[in-house]
Design a protein around this motif. Structure first.
Motif, PDB file in Angstrom:
ATOM      1  N   HIS A 205       0.809  -1.213   0.000  1.00 23.22           N
ATOM      2  CA  HIS A 205       0.000   0.000   0.000  1.00 23.22           C
ATOM      3  C   HIS A 205       0.843   1.264   0.000  1.00 23.22           C
ATOM      4  CE1 HIS A 205      -2.495  -3.192   1.943  1.00 23.22           C
ATOM      5  NE2 HIS A 205      -3.364  -2.749   1.051  1.00 23.22           N
ATOM      6  N   SER A 206       0.254   2.333  -0.490  1.00 16.52           N
ATOM      7  CA  SER A 206       0.895   3.644  -0.501  1.00 16.52           C
ATOM      8  C   SER A 206       0.594   4.400   0.788  1.00 16.52           C
ATOM      9  CB  SER A 206       0.403   4.477  -1.687  1.00 16.52           C
ATOM     10  OG  SER A 206       0.872   3.958  -2.917  1.00 16.52           O
ATOM     11  N   THR A 207       1.587   5.162   1.222  1.00 13.99           N
ATOM     12  CA  THR A 207       1.392   6.091   2.321  1.00 13.99           C
ATOM     13  C   THR A 207       0.888   7.420   1.758  1.00 13.99           C
ATOM     14  OG1 THR A 207       3.149   5.136   3.675  1.00 13.99           O
ATOM     15  CG2 THR A 207       2.568   7.430   4.112  1.00 13.99           C
ATOM     16  N   PHE A 208      -0.036   8.046   2.472  1.00 13.25           N
ATOM     17  CA  PHE A 208      -0.514   9.371   2.095  1.00 13.25           C
ATOM     18  C   PHE A 208      -0.254  10.318   3.263  1.00 13.25           C
ATOM     19  CE2 PHE A 208      -3.044   6.296  -0.268  1.00 13.25           C
ATOM     20  CZ  PHE A 208      -2.845   6.736  -1.574  1.00 13.25           C
ATOM     21  N   PHE A 209       0.026  11.568   2.927  1.00 15.68           N
ATOM     22  CA  PHE A 209       0.327  12.520   3.995  1.00 15.68           C
ATOM     23  C   PHE A 209      -0.068  13.928   3.577  1.00 15.68           C
ATOM     24  CE2 PHE A 209       3.914  12.997   1.241  1.00 15.68           C
ATOM     25  CZ  PHE A 209       4.347  14.313   1.406  1.00 15.68           C
ATOM     26  N   ILE A 210      -0.293  14.732   4.589  1.00 15.41           N
ATOM     27  CA  ILE A 210      -0.479  16.172   4.422  1.00 15.41           C
ATOM     28  C   ILE A 210       0.620  16.852   5.228  1.00 15.41           C
ATOM     29  CG2 ILE A 210      -1.963  18.157   4.888  1.00 15.41           C
ATOM     30  CD1 ILE A 210      -4.363  16.298   4.647  1.00 15.41           C
ATOM     31  N   GLY A 211       1.313  17.793   4.592  1.00 14.39           N
ATOM     32  CA  GLY A 211       2.312  18.587   5.279  1.00 14.39           C
ATOM     33  C   GLY A 211       1.870  20.043   5.319  1.00 14.39           C
ATOM     34  N   CYS A 212       1.714  20.555   6.518  1.00 15.62           N
ATOM     35  CA  CYS A 212       1.239  21.930   6.715  1.00 15.62           C
ATOM     36  C   CYS A 212       2.378  22.743   7.324  1.00 15.62           C
ATOM     37  CB  CYS A 212       0.013  21.926   7.618  1.00 15.62           C
ATOM     38  SG  CYS A 212      -0.554  23.552   8.125  1.00 15.62           S
ATOM     39  N   GLN A 213       2.805  23.816   6.639  1.00 16.98           N
ATOM     40  CA  GLN A 213       3.911  24.650   7.109  1.00 16.98           C
ATOM     41  C   GLN A 213       3.408  26.070   7.369  1.00 16.98           C
ATOM     42  OE1 GLN A 213       4.141  23.313   3.786  1.00 16.98           O
ATOM     43  NE2 GLN A 213       4.974  21.341   4.466  1.00 16.98           N
ATOM     44  N   ASP A 214       3.968  26.700   8.399  1.00 14.10           N
ATOM     45  CA  ASP A 214       3.545  28.071   8.708  1.00 14.10           C
ATOM     46  C   ASP A 214       4.468  29.118   8.070  1.00 14.10           C
ATOM     47  OD1 ASP A 214       5.781  27.754  10.278  1.00 14.10           O
ATOM     48  OD2 ASP A 214       4.726  27.934  12.190  1.00 14.10           O
ATOM     49  N   GLY A 215       5.151  28.707   7.022  1.00 15.84           N
ATOM     50  CA  GLY A 215       5.983  29.606   6.217  1.00 15.84           C
ATOM     51  C   GLY A 215       6.126  29.038   4.821  1.00 15.84           C
ATOM     52  N   VAL A 216       6.735  29.808   3.930  1.00 14.82           N
ATOM     53  CA  VAL A 216       6.938  29.378   2.544  1.00 14.82           C
ATOM     54  C   VAL A 216       8.285  28.677   2.428  1.00 14.82           C
ATOM     55  CG1 VAL A 216       7.137  30.125   0.151  1.00 14.82           C
ATOM     56  CG2 VAL A 216       5.524  31.269   1.680  1.00 14.82           C
ATOM     57  N   ILE A 217       8.267  27.453   1.882  1.00 12.26           N
ATOM     58  CA  ILE A 217       9.504  26.679   1.724  1.00 12.26           C
ATOM     59  C   ILE A 217      10.243  27.150   0.472  1.00 12.26           C
ATOM     60  CG2 ILE A 217      10.471  24.391   1.331  1.00 12.26           C
ATOM     61  CD1 ILE A 217       8.173  23.204   2.870  1.00 12.26           C
TER      62      ILE A 217
END
Length: 232
Positions: A205-217
Protein backbone atom coordinates in the motif's frame (compact mmCIF):
# COMPACT_ATOMS: atom_id res chain seq x y z
CA UNK A 1 -68.10 -62.46 -1.29
CA UNK A 2 -65.53 -60.18 0.33
CA UNK A 3 -63.69 -57.71 -1.87
CA UNK A 4 -60.06 -57.33 -0.79
CA UNK A 5 -59.06 -53.83 0.24
CA UNK A 6 -56.36 -52.71 -2.26
CA UNK A 7 -54.93 -50.14 0.18
CA UNK A 8 -54.56 -52.78 2.87
CA UNK A 9 -52.87 -55.17 0.51
CA UNK A 10 -50.46 -52.51 -0.73
CA UNK A 11 -49.50 -51.61 2.82
CA UNK A 12 -49.01 -55.27 3.71
CA UNK A 13 -46.77 -55.86 0.69
CA UNK A 14 -44.70 -52.83 1.61
CA UNK A 15 -44.11 -54.16 5.10
CA UNK A 16 -43.33 -57.72 4.00
CA UNK A 17 -41.07 -56.98 1.02
CA UNK A 18 -37.56 -56.19 2.27
CA UNK A 19 -36.38 -55.30 -1.27
CA UNK A 20 -38.94 -52.53 -1.64
CA UNK A 21 -36.96 -49.22 -1.87
CA UNK A 22 -39.75 -47.46 0.00
CA UNK A 23 -39.52 -49.75 2.98
CA UNK A 24 -38.16 -46.94 5.20
CA UNK A 25 -39.28 -48.61 8.38
CA UNK A 26 -36.71 -51.39 7.95
CA UNK A 27 -33.83 -49.05 7.11
CA UNK A 28 -31.82 -46.95 9.54
CA UNK A 29 -30.44 -43.54 8.68
CA UNK A 30 -27.00 -45.02 8.22
CA UNK A 31 -28.33 -47.64 5.84
CA UNK A 32 -30.06 -44.98 3.76
CA UNK A 33 -26.83 -42.99 3.55
CA UNK A 34 -24.78 -46.02 2.58
CA UNK A 35 -27.32 -46.95 -0.04
CA UNK A 36 -27.13 -43.42 -1.48
CA UNK A 37 -23.34 -43.42 -1.56
CA UNK A 38 -23.35 -46.57 -3.68
CA UNK A 39 -25.24 -44.80 -6.43
CA UNK A 40 -23.52 -42.89 -9.27
CA UNK A 41 -25.44 -39.74 -8.32
CA UNK A 42 -23.42 -39.59 -5.08
CA UNK A 43 -20.15 -38.78 -6.86
CA UNK A 44 -20.89 -35.04 -7.49
CA UNK A 45 -22.06 -34.73 -3.90
CA UNK A 46 -18.87 -36.29 -2.50
CA UNK A 47 -16.74 -34.18 -4.82
CA UNK A 48 -18.43 -31.01 -3.60
CA UNK A 49 -17.83 -31.99 0.02
CA UNK A 50 -14.17 -32.70 -0.74
CA UNK A 51 -13.71 -29.33 -2.48
CA UNK A 52 -15.42 -27.52 0.41
CA UNK A 53 -13.23 -29.20 3.03
CA UNK A 54 -10.10 -28.45 0.99
CA UNK A 55 -11.10 -24.79 0.68
CA UNK A 56 -11.79 -24.52 4.42
CA UNK A 57 -8.43 -26.12 5.22
CA UNK A 58 -6.56 -23.69 2.95
CA UNK A 59 -8.43 -20.71 4.42
CA UNK A 60 -7.58 -21.77 7.95
CA UNK A 61 -3.92 -22.24 7.04
CA UNK A 62 -3.85 -18.82 5.34
CA UNK A 63 -5.53 -17.13 8.30
CA UNK A 64 -3.12 -18.78 10.70
CA UNK A 65 -0.04 -17.75 8.72
CA UNK A 66 -1.38 -14.21 8.24
CA UNK A 67 -2.03 -13.95 11.96
CA UNK A 68 1.51 -15.01 12.76
CA UNK A 69 2.90 -12.56 10.19
CA UNK A 70 0.88 -9.68 11.58
CA UNK A 71 1.81 -10.68 15.11
CA UNK A 72 5.51 -10.77 14.25
CA UNK A 73 5.31 -7.45 12.42
CA UNK A 74 3.45 -5.91 15.34
CA UNK A 75 6.03 -7.15 17.81
CA UNK A 76 8.85 -5.93 15.57
CA UNK A 77 7.42 -2.49 14.94
CA UNK A 78 5.34 -1.90 18.05
CA UNK A 79 5.85 1.53 19.60
CA UNK A 80 5.23 2.56 23.14
CA UNK A 81 3.53 5.79 24.14
CA UNK A 82 6.91 7.05 25.27
CA UNK A 83 8.29 6.44 21.76
CA UNK A 84 5.45 8.47 20.29
CA UNK A 85 6.15 11.32 22.71
CA UNK A 86 9.82 11.34 21.71
CA UNK A 87 8.78 11.44 18.05
CA UNK A 88 6.29 14.24 18.78
CA UNK A 89 3.49 12.12 17.31
CA UNK A 90 0.00 11.02 18.31
CA UNK A 91 -1.84 8.19 16.56
CA UNK A 92 -5.53 7.41 16.19
CA UNK A 93 -7.38 4.31 15.08
CA UNK A 94 -9.17 5.13 11.84
CA UNK A 95 -12.15 2.85 12.55
CA UNK A 96 -12.81 3.24 16.29
CA UNK A 97 -15.50 5.43 17.82
CA UNK A 98 -15.41 7.69 19.75
CA UNK A 99 -12.36 9.53 18.47
CA UNK A 100 -10.99 13.02 17.91
CA UNK A 101 -10.91 12.31 14.17
CA UNK A 102 -13.86 9.94 13.69
CA UNK A 103 -17.25 11.43 14.51
CA UNK A 104 -19.49 8.99 12.61
CA UNK A 105 -19.36 5.99 10.28
CA UNK A 106 -18.62 8.04 7.16
CA UNK A 107 -14.90 8.07 7.95
CA UNK A 108 -12.38 10.33 9.61
CA UNK A 109 -12.13 14.09 9.22
CA UNK A 110 -9.71 16.47 10.90
CA UNK A 111 -8.11 19.88 11.02
CA UNK A 112 -4.32 19.40 11.29
CA UNK A 113 -3.66 22.55 13.32
CA UNK A 114 -6.45 22.19 15.88
CA UNK A 115 -5.99 18.41 16.18
CA UNK A 116 -2.28 18.80 16.94
CA UNK A 117 -3.09 21.32 19.65
CA UNK A 118 -5.90 19.19 21.12
CA UNK A 119 -3.69 16.07 21.05
CA UNK A 120 -0.81 17.81 22.82
CA UNK A 121 1.61 17.73 19.87
CA UNK A 122 3.96 20.67 20.37
CA UNK A 123 6.04 22.79 18.00
CA UNK A 124 3.88 22.31 14.92
CA UNK A 125 2.67 24.87 12.42
CA UNK A 126 0.55 27.65 13.86
CA UNK A 127 -1.10 28.21 10.46
CA UNK A 128 -1.07 26.61 7.04
CA UNK A 129 0.79 29.15 4.92
CA UNK A 130 2.02 26.31 2.73
CA UNK A 131 0.27 22.98 2.23
CA UNK A 132 1.47 19.77 0.60
CA UNK A 133 -0.57 16.62 -0.04
CA UNK A 134 1.37 13.63 -1.29
CA UNK A 135 1.84 9.91 -1.76
CA UNK A 136 4.79 7.72 -0.82
CA UNK A 137 4.93 4.44 -2.69
CA UNK A 138 6.19 1.22 -1.04
CA UNK A 139 9.87 1.48 -0.19
CA UNK A 140 10.11 5.20 -1.01
CA UNK A 141 10.72 8.12 1.33
CA UNK A 142 10.02 11.81 1.60
CA UNK A 143 11.59 14.42 3.79
CA UNK A 144 14.98 13.59 5.26
CA UNK A 145 15.57 17.31 5.65
CA UNK A 146 15.19 20.14 8.13
CA UNK A 147 13.88 23.68 7.74
CA UNK A 148 15.25 26.46 9.95
CA UNK A 149 12.56 29.08 9.40
CA UNK A 150 9.24 27.26 9.67
CA UNK A 151 7.34 24.69 11.69
CA UNK A 152 5.56 21.71 10.10
CA UNK A 153 2.60 19.57 11.04
CA UNK A 154 2.00 16.21 9.34
CA UNK A 155 -1.00 13.95 8.93
CA UNK A 156 0.04 10.38 7.96
CA UNK A 157 -2.18 7.47 6.91
CA UNK A 158 -2.73 4.66 4.42
CA UNK A 159 0.12 2.21 5.02
CA UNK A 160 2.73 1.07 7.50
CA UNK A 161 4.96 4.13 7.67
CA UNK A 162 8.20 4.91 9.49
CA UNK A 163 8.33 8.42 10.91
CA UNK A 164 11.72 9.69 12.07
CA UNK A 165 12.21 12.95 13.95
CA UNK A 166 15.47 14.49 15.09
CA UNK A 167 15.70 14.44 18.88
CA UNK A 168 19.01 15.40 20.50
CA UNK A 169 17.81 14.10 23.86
CA UNK A 170 18.23 10.54 22.57
CA UNK A 171 21.95 10.08 23.06
CA UNK A 172 22.62 6.88 21.14
CA UNK A 173 20.93 7.91 17.87
CA UNK A 174 19.99 11.54 18.01
CA UNK A 175 16.51 10.83 16.67
CA UNK A 176 13.22 9.15 17.57
CA UNK A 177 11.56 6.68 15.23
CA UNK A 178 8.13 5.06 15.28
CA UNK A 179 5.95 3.04 12.94
CA UNK A 180 2.44 4.19 12.08
CA UNK A 181 0.17 1.23 11.35
CA UNK A 182 -1.87 0.87 8.17
CA UNK A 183 -5.07 1.14 10.21
CA UNK A 184 -3.94 4.30 12.00
CA UNK A 185 -3.94 8.02 11.33
CA UNK A 186 -1.08 9.94 12.91
CA UNK A 187 -0.58 13.63 13.58
CA UNK A 188 3.04 14.71 14.04
CA UNK A 189 4.99 17.95 14.27
CA UNK A 190 8.48 19.00 13.32
CA UNK A 191 9.53 22.32 14.91
CA UNK A 192 11.83 24.62 12.96
CA UNK A 193 15.40 23.36 12.77
CA UNK A 194 14.32 19.75 13.40
CA UNK A 195 14.98 17.09 10.75
CA UNK A 196 12.23 14.66 9.78
CA UNK A 197 11.63 11.83 7.35
CA UNK A 198 8.72 9.64 6.25
CA UNK A 199 9.45 6.18 4.86
CA UNK A 200 6.86 3.79 3.45
CA UNK A 201 7.59 0.49 5.21
CA UNK A 202 4.67 -1.32 3.55
CA UNK A 203 5.06 -3.93 0.81
CA UNK A 204 1.83 -3.15 -1.04
CA UNK A 205 0.00 0.00 0.00
CA UNK A 206 0.89 3.64 -0.50
CA UNK A 207 1.39 6.09 2.32
CA UNK A 208 -0.51 9.37 2.09
CA UNK A 209 0.33 12.52 4.00
CA UNK A 210 -0.48 16.17 4.42
CA UNK A 211 2.31 18.59 5.28
CA UNK A 212 1.24 21.93 6.72
CA UNK A 213 3.91 24.65 7.11
CA UNK A 214 3.54 28.07 8.71
CA UNK A 215 5.98 29.61 6.22
CA UNK A 216 6.94 29.38 2.54
CA UNK A 217 9.50 26.68 1.72
CA UNK A 218 12.38 27.79 -0.49
CA UNK A 219 14.31 24.68 -1.47
CA UNK A 220 17.06 26.75 -3.10
CA UNK A 221 17.81 28.80 0.00
CA UNK A 222 20.26 28.05 2.77
CA UNK A 223 17.40 27.81 5.24
CA UNK A 224 17.07 24.06 4.66
CA UNK A 225 19.37 21.05 5.00
CA UNK A 226 18.82 17.96 2.85
CA UNK A 227 19.85 14.27 3.09
CA UNK A 228 20.32 14.53 6.84
CA UNK A 229 20.44 10.75 7.46
CA UNK A 230 22.54 8.53 5.23
CA UNK A 231 20.92 5.26 6.35
CA UNK A 232 17.52 6.00 4.80
Amino acid sequence: MRIPNPRRGSFSNTQQNPDNPFNVQNLSTVSILLNFLKRPQAFPFLLSIFVLLTWLSLRLQHSSSQFELNKNNHEKWSSTKDDDVKANLVRFKSDHLPSLILKDRRGWLLNPISLAIDAGVKGGAVSCVSLHVGEIQPGALRGNHRHYTLNETFVIWGAKTKFRLENNQIDDKGYAEVIVGADEVAIAASPQGTAHALVNADLIHSTFFIGCQDGVINNNASTSDFNVWKDL
